[in-house]
Design a protein around this motif. Structure first.
Motif, PDB file in Angstrom:
ATOM      1  N   ALA A 111       0.820  -1.220   0.000  1.00  0.00           N
ATOM      2  CA  ALA A 111       0.000   0.000   0.000  1.00  0.00           C
ATOM      3  C   ALA A 111       0.852   1.267   0.000  1.00  0.00           C
ATOM      4  O   ALA A 111       0.345   2.352  -0.322  1.00  0.00           O
ATOM      5  CB  ALA A 111      -0.935  -0.005   1.206  1.00  0.00           C
ATOM      6  N   THR A 112       2.136   1.154   0.370  1.00  0.00           N
ATOM      7  CA  THR A 112       2.999   2.339   0.352  1.00  0.00           C
ATOM      8  C   THR A 112       3.432   2.720  -1.056  1.00  0.00           C
ATOM      9  O   THR A 112       3.874   3.854  -1.285  1.00  0.00           O
ATOM     10  CB  THR A 112       4.283   2.110   1.186  1.00  0.00           C
ATOM     11  N   VAL A 113       3.335   1.791  -2.001  1.00  0.00           N
ATOM     12  CA  VAL A 113       3.949   2.000  -3.316  1.00  0.00           C
ATOM     13  C   VAL A 113       3.189   3.053  -4.108  1.00  0.00           C
ATOM     14  O   VAL A 113       1.958   3.009  -4.219  1.00  0.00           O
ATOM     15  CB  VAL A 113       4.016   0.682  -4.105  1.00  0.00           C
ATOM     16  N   ARG A 114       3.920   4.002  -4.627  1.00  0.00           N
ATOM     17  CA  ARG A 114       3.373   5.060  -5.472  1.00  0.00           C
ATOM     18  C   ARG A 114       4.471   5.540  -6.411  1.00  0.00           C
ATOM     19  O   ARG A 114       5.627   5.152  -6.268  1.00  0.00           O
ATOM     20  CB  ARG A 114       2.836   6.203  -4.623  1.00  0.00           C
ATOM     21  N   ASP A 115       4.125   6.367  -7.358  1.00  0.00           N
ATOM     22  CA  ASP A 115       5.118   6.888  -8.289  1.00  0.00           C
ATOM     23  C   ASP A 115       6.075   7.829  -7.570  1.00  0.00           C
ATOM     24  O   ASP A 115       5.707   8.492  -6.582  1.00  0.00           O
ATOM     25  CB  ASP A 115       4.432   7.618  -9.439  1.00  0.00           C
TER      26      ASP A 115
END
Length: 238
Positions: A216-220
């Protein structure tokens, strides 16, 4: 114009590299280098490192190996780092490269006492980064992809701490005018860090980590990714 050197001290998973390219490919794409502008050397496979004076700048990649393995190629690459810094070659060390630079220049790399950091972390600039040519125009807090077990436990004497994080206090440093280390991965994109989380899922779960929360932490991470082009531009204009 001299070429850029990519010091390939490791690679991603072989099957993933066949699909998406390897660390050196991700790095030069991020730097926006033409094919004629760079070359790579792989000391891990026994290749001799070239004279630092012949290049515009160098990037030391990440690796699945550990700095504390102390193998001959790691020792030789650490010695080359010292020669490169003495020669004034601009350097950018990524993850393993960051740890190797810290260790080679008088700091200490080893396993992080709180274990693996993986996912997308918040990177916080220090006050000192306001004068740094790579970091000064980045947001005060920006996201960066991370996947590492070892870290730069101690920075070299006289190093400038540029960025910190909640897990790792040494997310970036600079030695002298033009030798940078970054613990996070500016060359990774979101699919790459998702791949690393998936590959380590069983081990993470076995150690009690919440894999869903990590995902859930993953983002661009456009701001941290911009460091690659900023480094290339710095090398061209210095």
């Amino acid at each position: 114009m001299h070429k850029f050197l990519i010091v390939k001290v490791g690679g991603t998973f072989a099957d993933y590299a066949a699909e998406r390219g390897d660390f050196e490919d991700w790095t030069v794409r991020g730097m926006s280098l033409a094919e004629s502008e760079w070359e790579t050397v792989n000391p891990q496979n026994g290749a001799n490192l070239p004279d630092p004076a012949g290049f515009a700048g160098a990037v030391i990649t990440g690796s699945h190996d550990m700095v504390t393995d102390g193998t001959p190629w790691i020792t030789d690459t650490a010695a080359w780092v010292r020669r490169a810094v003495d020669a004034g070659l601009p350097l950018l060390g990524i993850c393993f490269g960051h740890q190797l630079m810290a260790d080679a220049l008088g700091g200490k790399a080893d396993y992080h006492p709180d274990g693996v950091e993986i996912g997308t972390a918040n990177i916080t600039r220090t006050r000192a980064s306001e004068e740094d040519p790579l970091f000064r125009d980045l947001p005060e807090v920006f996201p960066g992809h991370v996947t590492h077990s070892q870290t730069a436990l101690k920075l070299p004497q006289g190093a400038t701490l540029l960025a910190t994080g909640s897990h790792d206090p040494h997310q970036s440093f600079r030695v002298g005018e033009s030798a940078w280390g970054v613990q996070f991965h500016p060359e990774f994109d979101a699919p790459a860090i998702h791949e690393y989380i998936s590959r380590r899922e069983a081990d993470l779960a076995a150690s009690g980590r919440d894999v869903a929360a990590i995902r859930a932490t993953v983002r661009d991470t456009p701001q941290s990714a911009s460091l690659l082009k900023l480094f290339a531009n710095y090398c061209r204009t210095r």
